[in-house]
Design an enzyme around this catalytic site. Structure first.
Site, PDB file in Angstrom:
ATOM      1  N   ASP A 103      17.094   2.772  -2.270  1.00 17.92           N
ATOM      2  CA  ASP A 103      15.770   2.855  -2.853  1.00 17.92           C
ATOM      3  C   ASP A 103      15.741   4.119  -3.712  1.00 17.92           C
ATOM      4  OD1 ASP A 103      12.975   2.539  -3.230  1.00 17.92           O
ATOM      5  OD2 ASP A 103      12.617   3.922  -1.552  1.00 17.92           O
ATOM      6  N   ASP A 142      12.510   6.171  -5.144  1.00 18.22           N
ATOM      7  CA  ASP A 142      11.498   7.189  -4.819  1.00 18.22           C
ATOM      8  C   ASP A 142      11.479   7.443  -3.310  1.00 18.22           C
ATOM      9  OD1 ASP A 142      10.954   6.962  -7.527  1.00 18.22           O
ATOM     10  OD2 ASP A 142       9.208   5.664  -7.232  1.00 18.22           O
ATOM     11  N   THR A 186      14.653  -0.693  -6.821  1.00 15.39           N
ATOM     12  CA  THR A 186      13.347  -0.052  -6.756  1.00 15.39           C
ATOM     13  C   THR A 186      12.225  -0.986  -7.225  1.00 15.39           C
ATOM     14  OG1 THR A 186      12.096   1.895  -7.554  1.00 15.39           O
ATOM     15  CG2 THR A 186      13.789   1.048  -9.024  1.00 15.39           C
ATOM     16  N   CYS A 224      12.274  -4.145  -9.797  1.00 15.14           N
ATOM     17  CA  CYS A 224      11.310  -5.241  -9.854  1.00 15.14           C
ATOM     18  C   CYS A 224      10.053  -4.708 -10.526  1.00 15.14           C
ATOM     19  CB  CYS A 224      10.977  -5.737  -8.443  1.00 15.14           C
ATOM     20  SG  CYS A 224       9.433  -6.685  -8.410  1.00 15.14           S
TER      21      CYS A 224
HETATM   22 MG    MG Z   1      10.646   4.614  -1.678  1.00 15.43          MG
HETATM   23 ZN    ZN Z   2       9.759  -8.850  -8.963  1.00 13.63          ZN
END
Ligand code: MG
Ligand code: ZN
Length: 219
Positions: free
Chosen positions: A26, A28, A69, A110
């Protein structure tokens, strides 16, 4: 955008059939500081200290590294995919500032909102499957430059069934949220949940141990 935002990392390798494990990360709260709201531009990218050192160590240990992410500001119309590309360039620059091998192989994002019901937003494993296909299965004849869009199909997930097996037993997912753990679970990854203010360095010693199966997850 209807599909997944795709951006190759800075190393011009050709990816193809490979037996390397993939570290799905991931962004953030794992690589950089998460903000109230969103990271809205390159000037708001603040590396979580040590994240670049861990990415470099992952690469040296033979992992392919794929950032996955959720970035709904795009579908919300706050800013466009070009901005996301700039944010990732800045993040990559800061990672390489900590470790010369800390090149991300592939950035996937996404751009949708929950209500869009897409196949890529975590906890759907759609981006993990795409990352696997692009890094380990396909033979890119001509690599598309710059950020581009890739349509994907909805993966079928049996959330009440047994945890699936990932293509490689060492595949792992690191995230700070339950949705990250869900996506990793649905792709069969070893799961490592971190505190968003610490990020990737929190799990360095754990993933280095191949025997570690990671955190458990109850769908
Ligand atoms: Mg995150
Ligand atoms: Zn999406």
């Amino acid at each position: 955008m209807e599909g997944v935002f795709v951006q190759w990392g800075p190393e011009p390798d050709d990816f193809g059939p490979s037996s390397q494990p993939v570290a799905f990360l991931d962004r953030d709260g794992v690589l950089n500081l998460g903000k109230e709201g969103y990271v809205n531009g390159p000037d708001e990218v603040e590396l979580l200290k040590g994240a670049g050192l861990v990415v470099g160590a992952l690469k040296e240990a033979g992992y392919l590294v794929c950032v996955v992410t959720n970035q709904s500001p795009i579908q919300r119309g706050l800013w466009g995919p070009e901005r996301l590309g700039d944010i990732h360039h800045e993040l990559q620059r800061q990672l390489l500032g900590e470790h010369s091998k800390a090149a991300i192989d592939l950035f996937l994002a996404c751009p949708h909102r929950f209500k869009d019901g897409c196949a890529c937003r975590k906890p759907s494993p759609g981006m993990l499957r795409l990352g696997h296909q692009m890094l380990r299965e396909e033979i890119p004849t001509e690599r598309q430059e710059g950020p581009f869009e890739r349509r994907i199909e909805s993966p079928v997930v049996d959330w009440w069934g047994k945890k699936p097996s990932s293509p490689h037993p060492l595949d792992l997912m690191v995230g700070d949220r339950r949705s990250d753990m869900g996506a990793g679970w649905a792709f069969g990854c070893r799961l490592f949940r971190v505190n968003a203010s610490i990020g990737l360095t929190q799990v360095q010693l754990q993933w280095l141990n191949d025997e570690t199966s990671g955190d458990s997850f109850q769908p």
